[in-house]
Design a protein around this motif. Structure first.
Motif, PDB file in Angstrom:
ATOM      1  N   MET A   6       0.827  -1.206   0.000  1.00 27.86           N
ATOM      2  CA  MET A   6       0.000   0.000   0.000  1.00 27.86           C
ATOM      3  C   MET A   6       0.868   1.267   0.000  1.00 27.86           C
ATOM      4  O   MET A   6       0.575   2.226  -0.713  1.00 27.86           O
ATOM      5  N   LYS A  10       0.862   4.061  -2.916  1.00 29.80           N
ATOM      6  CA  LYS A  10       0.548   5.452  -2.574  1.00 29.80           C
ATOM      7  C   LYS A  10       1.645   6.392  -3.065  1.00 29.80           C
ATOM      8  O   LYS A  10       1.368   7.441  -3.649  1.00 29.80           O
ATOM      9  N   GLU A  11       2.893   5.994  -2.827  1.00 26.08           N
ATOM     10  CA  GLU A  11       4.036   6.820  -3.237  1.00 26.08           C
ATOM     11  C   GLU A  11       4.090   6.971  -4.760  1.00 26.08           C
ATOM     12  O   GLU A  11       4.267   8.072  -5.282  1.00 26.08           O
ATOM     13  N   GLN A  14       1.302   9.256  -5.959  1.00 22.60           N
ATOM     14  CA  GLN A  14       1.603  10.664  -5.669  1.00 22.60           C
ATOM     15  C   GLN A  14       2.584  11.210  -6.712  1.00 22.60           C
ATOM     16  O   GLN A  14       2.421  12.330  -7.193  1.00 22.60           O
ATOM     17  N   ARG A 133      -2.402   0.811  -9.697  1.00 23.38           N
ATOM     18  CA  ARG A 133      -3.414   0.084  -8.919  1.00 23.38           C
ATOM     19  C   ARG A 133      -3.403  -1.396  -9.288  1.00 23.38           C
ATOM     20  O   ARG A 133      -3.442  -2.272  -8.415  1.00 23.38           O
ATOM     21  N   GLU A 157      -9.213  -0.202   0.322  1.00 22.24           N
ATOM     22  CA  GLU A 157      -8.392   0.977   0.626  1.00 22.24           C
ATOM     23  C   GLU A 157      -7.629   1.423  -0.625  1.00 22.24           C
ATOM     24  O   GLU A 157      -7.521   2.619  -0.900  1.00 22.24           O
ATOM     25  N   ILE A 161      -7.710   5.104  -2.382  1.00 21.19           N
ATOM     26  CA  ILE A 161      -6.470   5.857  -2.642  1.00 21.19           C
ATOM     27  C   ILE A 161      -6.416   6.236  -4.123  1.00 21.19           C
ATOM     28  O   ILE A 161      -6.117   7.379  -4.476  1.00 21.19           O
ATOM     29  N   THR A 162      -6.716   5.275  -4.978  1.00 22.50           N
ATOM     30  CA  THR A 162      -6.711   5.530  -6.425  1.00 22.50           C
ATOM     31  C   THR A 162      -7.714   6.626  -6.764  1.00 22.50           C
ATOM     32  O   THR A 162      -7.410   7.554  -7.516  1.00 22.50           O
ATOM     33  N   HIS A 165      -6.470  10.088  -5.848  1.00 19.99           N
ATOM     34  CA  HIS A 165      -5.423  10.577  -6.749  1.00 19.99           C
ATOM     35  C   HIS A 165      -5.991  10.958  -8.120  1.00 19.99           C
ATOM     36  O   HIS A 165      -5.547  11.934  -8.730  1.00 19.99           O
TER      37      HIS A 165
END
Length: 183
Positions: A6, A10-11, A14, A133, A157, A161-162, A165
């Motif tokens: 995860m 996430k990184e 971003q 993803r 989750e 997150i996707t 973004h």
């Protein structure tokens, strides 16, 4: 294990959003902006080099940018690269030590063309997010020592997150479109 997957996803997402915003900055809006010229590649001693590494750039007026090469011998190559750069259409003049690049006024058709370019860049960024993803989902599915419930929670989750973004890219796109269509 799940937290590592995860965090990596996430990184990367971003970074994809930051790349999208940088790409948006390279599309002109009627004002001269050094970011427009940052990715112009100059043939510097046989190597394609970004203009930002070869010269300093300063706004002189709203539509004029003064480019001062660090190496005066690269002046002609920089001038040639700016003239041949797509989507700029800058009028270039040099006085032997600096280059003045003046951007023409944007017509309504040209503005709409730039909006299409920005939308295409946004779609490419969304595709990049979906690829990140997909890889993270594959990594989660490959985890054998973790329960199915935990993987299902992690996938939910990952979706949120996707989504956040993608919304960030859409928001940046909206701002850029408004900036482009502003007269």
């Amino acid at each position: 294990m799940i937290s590592d997957v995860m965090a990596e996803a996430k990184e990367k997402m971003q970074k994809a959003v930051e790349v999208a915003k940088d790409d948006f900055a390279t599309v002109r809006t009627g004002r001269a902006n050094p970011a427009l010229f940052q990715k112009v590649l100059v043939d510097y001693y046989g190597t394609p080099t970004p203009l930002g590494q070869l010269a300093s750039m300063v706004n002189q007026e709203a539509r004029t940018l003064v480019i001062t090469p660090f190496d005066k011998s690269a002046l002609k190559e920089i001038e040639k690269a700016i003239v041949s750069a797509p989507n700029l259409g800058a009028n270039v003049g040099n006085d032997g030590s600096i280059i003045r690049a003046t951007l023409p006024e944007l017509t309504e058709d040209r503005r709409k063309e730039f909006v299409k370019i920005v939308r295409d860049k946004a779609e490419q960024s969304r595709v990049a997010l979906r690829n990140i993803r997909r890889k993270a989902k594959d990594d989660l599915d490959a985890l054998k020592e973790v329960g199915e419930d935990e993987i299902a929670r992690a996938e939910k989750e990952l979706e949120s997150i996707t989504k956040s973004h993608v919304e960030a890219i859409d928001e940046a796109l909206k701002r850029k479109e408004a900036e482009l269509l502003e007269v």
